[in-house]
Design a protein around this motif. Sequence first.
Motif, PDB file in Angstrom:
ATOM      1  N   ILE A  33      -7.374  -0.654  -5.794  1.00 40.78           N
ATOM      2  CA  ILE A  33      -8.657   0.014  -5.727  1.00 40.78           C
ATOM      3  C   ILE A  33      -8.628   1.252  -4.845  1.00 40.78           C
ATOM      4  O   ILE A  33      -9.265   2.267  -5.167  1.00 40.78           O
ATOM      5  N   VAL A  34      -7.872   1.222  -3.748  1.00 39.89           N
ATOM      6  CA  VAL A  34      -7.885   2.364  -2.823  1.00 39.89           C
ATOM      7  C   VAL A  34      -7.217   3.600  -3.432  1.00 39.89           C
ATOM      8  O   VAL A  34      -7.828   4.670  -3.487  1.00 39.89           O
TER       9      VAL A  34
ATOM     10  N   MET B 297      -2.344   4.466 -16.626  1.00 35.11           N
ATOM     11  CA  MET B 297      -1.547   4.086 -15.463  1.00 35.11           C
ATOM     12  C   MET B 297      -2.410   3.973 -14.212  1.00 35.11           C
ATOM     13  O   MET B 297      -2.232   3.068 -13.390  1.00 35.11           O
ATOM     14  N   VAL B 298      -3.349   4.908 -14.058  1.00 34.38           N
ATOM     15  CA  VAL B 298      -4.194   4.898 -12.865  1.00 34.38           C
ATOM     16  C   VAL B 298      -5.077   3.659 -12.837  1.00 34.38           C
ATOM     17  O   VAL B 298      -5.366   3.103 -11.761  1.00 34.38           O
ATOM     18  N   LYS B 299      -5.506   3.171 -13.993  1.00 36.49           N
ATOM     19  CA  LYS B 299      -6.368   1.989 -14.035  1.00 36.49           C
ATOM     20  C   LYS B 299      -5.667   0.744 -13.505  1.00 36.49           C
ATOM     21  O   LYS B 299      -6.334  -0.212 -13.088  1.00 36.49           O
ATOM     22  N   ARG B 300      -4.354   0.733 -13.506  1.00 36.47           N
ATOM     23  CA  ARG B 300      -3.606  -0.420 -13.026  1.00 36.47           C
ATOM     24  C   ARG B 300      -3.313  -0.359 -11.526  1.00 36.47           C
ATOM     25  O   ARG B 300      -2.727  -1.285 -10.969  1.00 36.47           O
TER      26      ARG B 300
ATOM     27  N   MET C  74       0.822  -1.199   0.000  1.00 41.59           N
ATOM     28  CA  MET C  74       0.000   0.000   0.000  1.00 41.59           C
ATOM     29  C   MET C  74       0.865   1.263   0.000  1.00 41.59           C
ATOM     30  O   MET C  74       0.506   2.265  -0.630  1.00 41.59           O
ATOM     31  N   GLN C  75       2.008   1.214   0.673  1.00 41.12           N
ATOM     32  CA  GLN C  75       2.884   2.379   0.661  1.00 41.12           C
ATOM     33  C   GLN C  75       3.425   2.649  -0.733  1.00 41.12           C
ATOM     34  O   GLN C  75       3.468   3.800  -1.186  1.00 41.12           O
ATOM     35  N   TYR C  76       3.838   1.590  -1.418  1.00 35.48           N
ATOM     36  CA  TYR C  76       4.284   1.771  -2.809  1.00 35.48           C
ATOM     37  C   TYR C  76       3.142   2.281  -3.687  1.00 35.48           C
ATOM     38  O   TYR C  76       3.351   3.110  -4.596  1.00 35.48           O
ATOM     39  N   ALA C  77       1.944   1.799  -3.444  1.00 35.50           N
ATOM     40  CA  ALA C  77       0.789   2.248  -4.243  1.00 35.50           C
ATOM     41  C   ALA C  77       0.525   3.731  -4.020  1.00 35.50           C
ATOM     42  O   ALA C  77       0.230   4.473  -4.970  1.00 35.50           O
ATOM     43  N   TYR C  78       0.618   4.175  -2.781  1.00 32.61           N
ATOM     44  CA  TYR C  78       0.404   5.590  -2.499  1.00 32.61           C
ATOM     45  C   TYR C  78       1.496   6.456  -3.120  1.00 32.61           C
ATOM     46  O   TYR C  78       1.233   7.563  -3.611  1.00 32.61           O
ATOM     47  N   CYS C  79       2.720   5.977  -3.109  1.00 33.62           N
ATOM     48  CA  CYS C  79       3.809   6.735  -3.756  1.00 33.62           C
ATOM     49  C   CYS C  79       3.556   6.886  -5.246  1.00 33.62           C
ATOM     50  O   CYS C  79       3.715   7.970  -5.820  1.00 33.62           O
ATOM     51  N   LEU C  80       3.124   5.802  -5.872  1.00 37.56           N
ATOM     52  CA  LEU C  80       2.821   5.879  -7.292  1.00 37.56           C
ATOM     53  C   LEU C  80       1.632   6.792  -7.559  1.00 37.56           C
ATOM     54  O   LEU C  80       1.601   7.533  -8.546  1.00 37.56           O
ATOM     55  N   ALA C  81       0.652   6.781  -6.661  1.00 38.45           N
ATOM     56  CA  ALA C  81      -0.506   7.655  -6.812  1.00 38.45           C
ATOM     57  C   ALA C  81      -0.115   9.119  -6.704  1.00 38.45           C
ATOM     58  O   ALA C  81      -0.586   9.966  -7.462  1.00 38.45           O
ATOM     59  N   LEU C  82       0.765   9.428  -5.762  1.00 41.46           N
ATOM     60  CA  LEU C  82       1.213  10.805  -5.599  1.00 41.46           C
ATOM     61  C   LEU C  82       2.021  11.268  -6.801  1.00 41.46           C
ATOM     62  O   LEU C  82       1.893  12.409  -7.256  1.00 41.46           O
TER      63      LEU C  82
ATOM     64  N   ILE D  23     -16.404   4.329  -9.330  1.00 40.96           N
ATOM     65  CA  ILE D  23     -15.237   3.947  -8.533  1.00 40.96           C
ATOM     66  C   ILE D  23     -14.987   4.952  -7.424  1.00 40.96           C
ATOM     67  O   ILE D  23     -14.675   4.585  -6.283  1.00 40.96           O
ATOM     68  N   ALA D  24     -15.140   6.243  -7.735  1.00 38.42           N
ATOM     69  CA  ALA D  24     -14.903   7.267  -6.719  1.00 38.42           C
ATOM     70  C   ALA D  24     -15.964   7.254  -5.625  1.00 38.42           C
ATOM     71  O   ALA D  24     -15.692   7.698  -4.492  1.00 38.42           O
TER      72      ALA D  24
END
Length: 297
Positions: free
Chosen positions: A242-243, A236-239, A6-14, A138-139
């Motif tokens: 979900i959170v 990129m966001v589609k991959r 989840m931390q890696y996912a948040y970094c990619l999201a940012l 989704i949102a």
Amino acid sequence: SPPLIMQYAYCLALISTFLCSVVVSEGFSSNPSIHKKRATISRRHPQPFLITSPMATSTTTATTATTTTMPSSTHKVCVIPPGGAAAAKTGTSLFASKEGGEATTCPFTKSMTIFGSLWGSMGVIYILVKAIRRVLPIAMEPFAGGSLTFSPFQWSMYALSCLFFAYAEGYKGFHLKFAPLVVKRSFTLVIGTPHGNNPINYLLSPLYSMGLFAATRKRLITSWSVTLGVAAIVAMVKRLPIVPRCILDAGVIVGLSLGSLSIAYHFIRSIMTGKLPNVDACLPSENTSSGETKKKD
């Protein structure tokens, strides 16, 4: 472990959020230095001003009216709007039969101009609304009461994403730059002008208003770069999990919603006041083809 993922996912999201903000807020600007010069001119001259020759005998300026007395017809008067010279090339009056000219009185020309502007502006709004409808489910999943539940930290990220996209995309990207450009270009489809005489521009008025064709070279590069860049970011966001995807989609919805409202605002304001947004429409120069023909001769 799941927390590490989840931390890696948040970094990619940012990182994706940062890229999207840069592309949207700065990509629509053709040249930052030009905008700074126009802003300086606007601050120095909040009202339209006159540039006359040194031989002018008298000039009287008031808040409501401007009177200029010229000694002879040889002296030239140049009226410059607050937006600078680039905005003066395309004018700010509705139904202008030529760039910087007066409005036409032909009913057919007015009706065709209204059709082109309405189809162009509302077509762009339709594209944005269609994109909103795709990501809205989704949102809204955290509010549906399903399996997706947010922690306080995730709710804070959700709210921060909405605020960030509201400013970077909705206000700075759309309201200040892209929305005025769309409305200004949609009203340039006037019969009697090179752009208004082309039926393809009427047929593809939304794409024309977005500056995807029949624009300056810099505007074409900017518009296509923004379009392709946003498409790549969406892929990129589609991959993402979900959170973080839900958090980013919420911000995108807020930004696109404000963008749609901004286009509608500028369009209605132009109809009500009779004046277009004071921005450069980025139309290609008419002298290019004539200059080439002169060289051939």
